[in-house]
Design a protein around this motif. Structure first.
Motif, PDB file in Angstrom:
ATOM      1  N   THR A 154      44.711  35.851  46.792  1.00  0.00           N
ATOM      2  CA  THR A 154      45.927  34.958  47.481  1.00  0.00           C
ATOM      3  C   THR A 154      45.188  34.441  49.033  1.00  0.00           C
ATOM      4  O   THR A 154      45.338  33.320  49.041  1.00  0.00           O
ATOM      5  N   THR A 155      44.559  35.313  49.702  1.00  0.00           N
ATOM      6  CA  THR A 155      43.854  34.880  50.966  1.00  0.00           C
ATOM      7  C   THR A 155      42.623  34.018  50.661  1.00  0.00           C
ATOM      8  O   THR A 155      42.631  32.953  51.254  1.00  0.00           O
TER       9      THR A 155
ATOM     10  N   LYS B 115      44.308  30.499  49.726  1.00  0.00           N
ATOM     11  CA  LYS B 115      44.485  29.772  50.751  1.00  0.00           C
ATOM     12  C   LYS B 115      43.494  29.165  51.742  1.00  0.00           C
ATOM     13  O   LYS B 115      43.484  28.083  51.875  1.00  0.00           O
ATOM     14  N   ASN B 116      42.554  29.964  51.720  1.00  0.00           N
ATOM     15  CA  ASN B 116      41.486  29.426  52.623  1.00  0.00           C
ATOM     16  C   ASN B 116      40.489  28.347  51.957  1.00  0.00           C
ATOM     17  O   ASN B 116      40.168  27.330  52.647  1.00  0.00           O
TER      18      ASN B 116
ATOM     19  N   LYS C 135      42.722  25.076  52.257  1.00  0.00           N
ATOM     20  CA  LYS C 135      42.552  24.658  53.674  1.00  0.00           C
ATOM     21  C   LYS C 135      41.027  24.049  53.861  1.00  0.00           C
ATOM     22  O   LYS C 135      41.142  22.993  54.436  1.00  0.00           O
TER      23      LYS C 135
ATOM     24  N   SER D  78      46.910  24.598  53.579  1.00  0.00           N
ATOM     25  CA  SER D  78      47.121  25.439  52.335  1.00  0.00           C
ATOM     26  C   SER D  78      48.202  24.881  51.349  1.00  0.00           C
ATOM     27  O   SER D  78      48.883  23.885  51.555  1.00  0.00           O
TER      28      SER D  78
ATOM     29  N   SER E 283      50.387  28.917  46.608  1.00  0.00           N
ATOM     30  CA  SER E 283      48.909  29.768  46.829  1.00  0.00           C
ATOM     31  C   SER E 283      49.662  31.318  46.490  1.00  0.00           C
ATOM     32  O   SER E 283      48.504  31.998  46.215  1.00  0.00           O
ATOM     33  N   ASN E 284      50.727  31.558  46.696  1.00  0.00           N
ATOM     34  CA  ASN E 284      51.148  32.987  46.386  1.00  0.00           C
ATOM     35  C   ASN E 284      51.560  33.410  45.038  1.00  0.00           C
ATOM     36  O   ASN E 284      51.617  34.336  44.675  1.00  0.00           O
TER      37      ASN E 284
END
Length: 316
Positions: free
Chosen positions: A111-112, A115-116, A119, A186, A190-191
């Motif tokens: 997930t991280t 998101k990155n 972005k 983001s 994303s989650n």
């Protein structure tokens, strides 16, 4: 020819020839120095004005070519960005597929990453600006290129909004996603790689049947959510490819017009040259011939003077 000095008819003819030869010699030297046979309107009015018109048109087209080349660069910058976006979208797809079936800790890390990457994608699109214009961040942006000052030949490229957050934005990457991008760049979904029930709202699955277990979700439903997000990434890749294709076509059009304008300018300039340029070989030969003519004329006057001196000697 009026003179206080009486000259013989031969001397008068010789002086006229010398004057004519001097005038022609000066004209020849001017042509050799400038490389042109028409340097002013007095040389040849028709050729002068026709060539001036051709040269002026050439200058105007060269200015247009400069503008066209700038447009090529602006669209190429956008095309470079869409190429990079394609790579980031495929990374998103890879992260999503890698999280499917993974343990919770791995999905949290995914997930991280997800998101990155999203972005970075949004930031990349914003950075694709050329001389203050970015045709990938706003549908109101446009690039208009005029190809000629004499016709209405113009190419207008309307902008896109790849990271648009509006619903149903057909110019965005995620055309079917409700508010796909957040303000920070983001993605709202994303989650999804976590696979939890909290993701259902942003994905549009709130009406689906859940199990009666609190905080749980069926495996089949989790797979359905992953599949839906995967489809959205695929659709975004296809949308980006379509935008890239459109930009690529426009670059080809601009490059074709740039090449045509350059070639056309050369043709017009050559046309002007045909009216004004001198044949340097011919002018060099003329210069030599006129120099010889002047020398002969001067020698002729000298001989004539010697004859008069002989007559004077006989009278003494």
């Amino acid at each position: 020819m009026s003179s206080d000095i009486t000259l013989t008819s031969v001397q008068q003819d010789t002086l006229l020839q010398l004057q004519n030869a001097s005038s022609l010699f000066n004209r020849t030297q001017d042509r050799l120095n400038t490389g042109k046979k028409v340097n002013s309107v007095t040389d040849d009015a028709v050729a002068y004005f026709r060539s001036t018109s051709l040269y002026d048109r050439t200058g105007a087209l060269e200015t247009r070519k400069g503008n066209i080349d700038q447009s090529v660069s602006a669209v190429s910058a956008a095309l470079d960005a869409t190429s990079a976006v394609d790579g980031l979208l495929k990374q998103l797809k890879g992260v999503l597929e890698g999280a499917r079936g993974a343990v919770l800790s791995q999905r949290v890390a995914a997930t991280t990453q997800f998101k990155n990457i999203a972005k970075q994608l949004a930031q990349l699109v914003k950075d694709a600006t050329y001389q203050g214009l970015n045709i990938l961040t706003s549908t109101t942006a446009s690039l208009s290129t005029q190809f000629s000052e004499r016709t209405a030949a113009t190419l207008t490229i309307n902008g896109f909004n790849l990271c648009g957050t509006g619903i149903g934005n057909t110019n965005s990457l995620f055309t079917g996603a409700t508010g796909a991008f957040k303000a920070d760049g983001s993605l709202n979904f994303s989650n999804v790689v976590l696979g939890g029930p909290a993701n259902l709202g942003v994905l549009g699955f709130s009406a689906l049947n859940l199990t009666s277990q609190l905080g749980t979700i069926t495996v089949s439903l989790a797979e359905q959510i992953f599949g839906q997000s995967d489809n959205r990434i695929d659709a975004a890749i296809a949308q980006n490819e379509a935008i890239s294709a459109s930009l690529g076509i426009n670059v080809s059009i601009l490059q074709a017009r740039s090449t045509f304008t350059a070639d056309y300018s050369v043709t017009l300039s050559e046309g002007g040259d045909k009216l004004t340029l001198a044949d340097l070989n011919t002018e060099a030969a003329n210069s030599q011939a006129l120099t010889l003519r002047q020398q002969i004329g001067i020698q002729s006057l000298s001989v004539s003077g010697q004859q008069n001196q002989s007559i004077l000697n006989l009278l003494k």
